[in-house]
Design an enzyme around this catalytic site. Sequence first.
Site, mmCIF file in Angstrom:
data_model
loop_
_atom_site.group_PDB
_atom_site.id
_atom_site.type_symbol
_atom_site.label_atom_id
_atom_site.label_comp_id
_atom_site.label_asym_id
_atom_site.label_seq_id
_atom_site.Cartn_x
_atom_site.Cartn_y
_atom_site.Cartn_z
ATOM 1 N N GLY A 1 57.494 30.592 64.447
ATOM 2 C CA GLY A 1 56.481 30.977 65.284
ATOM 3 C C GLY A 1 55.721 32.133 65.374
ATOM 4 N N GLY B 1 56.704 23.761 63.548
ATOM 5 C CA GLY B 1 55.896 23.731 65.000
ATOM 6 C C GLY B 1 54.319 23.991 64.942
ATOM 7 N N GLY B 2 54.220 24.897 65.191
ATOM 8 C CA GLY B 2 52.630 25.700 65.668
ATOM 9 C C GLY B 2 51.655 24.633 64.477
ATOM 10 C CB SER C 1 55.686 30.455 59.788
ATOM 11 O OG SER C 1 55.805 31.156 60.719
ATOM 12 C CG ASN D 1 59.947 21.424 67.373
ATOM 13 O OD1 ASN D 1 60.135 20.913 68.420
ATOM 14 N ND2 ASN D 1 60.976 22.781 67.344
ATOM 15 C CD1 TRP D 2 54.278 17.605 67.814
ATOM 16 C CD2 TRP D 2 53.544 16.238 69.208
ATOM 17 N NE1 TRP D 2 53.542 16.725 66.484
ATOM 18 C CE2 TRP D 2 53.166 15.408 68.125
ATOM 19 C CE3 TRP D 2 53.261 15.946 70.627
ATOM 20 C CZ2 TRP D 2 52.717 14.733 68.606
ATOM 21 C CZ3 TRP D 2 53.092 14.360 70.427
ATOM 22 C CH2 TRP D 2 52.739 14.406 69.788
ATOM 23 C CE LYS D 3 58.629 25.686 67.457
ATOM 24 N NZ LYS D 3 58.787 26.607 67.382
ATOM 25 C CD GLU E 1 63.872 25.357 62.798
ATOM 26 O OE1 GLU E 1 62.348 24.683 61.923
ATOM 27 O OE2 GLU E 1 63.634 25.569 63.609
ATOM 28 C CG HIS F 1 64.168 24.959 67.322
ATOM 29 N ND1 HIS F 1 63.942 25.691 68.130
ATOM 30 C CD2 HIS F 1 63.511 24.010 66.708
ATOM 31 C CE1 HIS F 1 63.085 26.275 67.753
ATOM 32 N NE2 HIS F 1 62.927 25.699 66.552
ATOM 33 C CD GLU G 1 61.613 27.502 69.721
ATOM 34 O OE1 GLU G 1 61.657 26.150 70.335
ATOM 35 O OE2 GLU G 1 61.191 28.269 68.875
#
Length: 252
Positions: free
Chosen positions: A175, A236-237, A215, A11-13, A169, A97, A99
């Site tokens: 994150g 993600g990251g 994470s 997930n590149w966000k 999640e 998600h 967010e």
Amino acid sequence: MKKRQLIVAGNWKMNKNYEEGRDLAKDIVERLQPSQVIVILATPFIHLNSISNIIKGVSNLKLGAQNCHQEESGAYTGEVSSGMLKSVGVDYVIVGHSERREYFEESDALLAKKVNIVLEKGMTPIFCCGEKLEVREANQHLELVENQIKNALFHLLPEEFEKIVIAYEPVWAIGTGKTASPEQAQEMHLYIRNLLAKQYGEELAQATTILYGGSVNAGNAKDLFQQADVDGGLVGGASLKAEDFVMIVNSF
Ligand code: PGA
């Protein structure tokens, strides 16, 4: 009946401009070994068309979007429809998600509509659920996730539900560098699978892919993926560096 799949989704966000996105996708294509794992790149909308061409021919590499609008088309300035996503080669759409729930106030009722339209277009929703820290501290995490799933998914017929991928999640792990322990992940994944079994039967529950997100990195992926009910990760990251991302893919 489908088989449970192993999936690692990046997930590149809201990261990477056009050139950077192309470079990252090419780097991932070069490093990936053929395997049973389905690898998904869930990129910002602007990348979808070009990355669709970059990953063409790599059979286990798929294109994902991070969101879509719940309506077919129309006067919704700034939005992107599921049909548009399908037309550029998207196979998976992240729905709900944390967010999106938090910053864009997406409710369970809205997410149910998004799930429906993604399925209608023949794509797979990656439905996200997970609790905030205060909910876990109050020991209400199982109940909260149960309600998120019931409210947004349990209207589906079994033949629709079998296309769903679930991503657990915990919000406190996203994150933050604070991963859920493998035991915490397994506890929730098993709880979800039992919930699915009650609603849709054991066979369908066993065939459902349930990802862990929060994470995940090259160092902890193996321990998480070894859990009986963890079928991969939503990353993600660590999906923004090809080397790390491919190491995660190779962690099964
Ligand atoms: P993270 O994000 O791996 O950076 O924690 C996961 C996600 O939000 O999907």
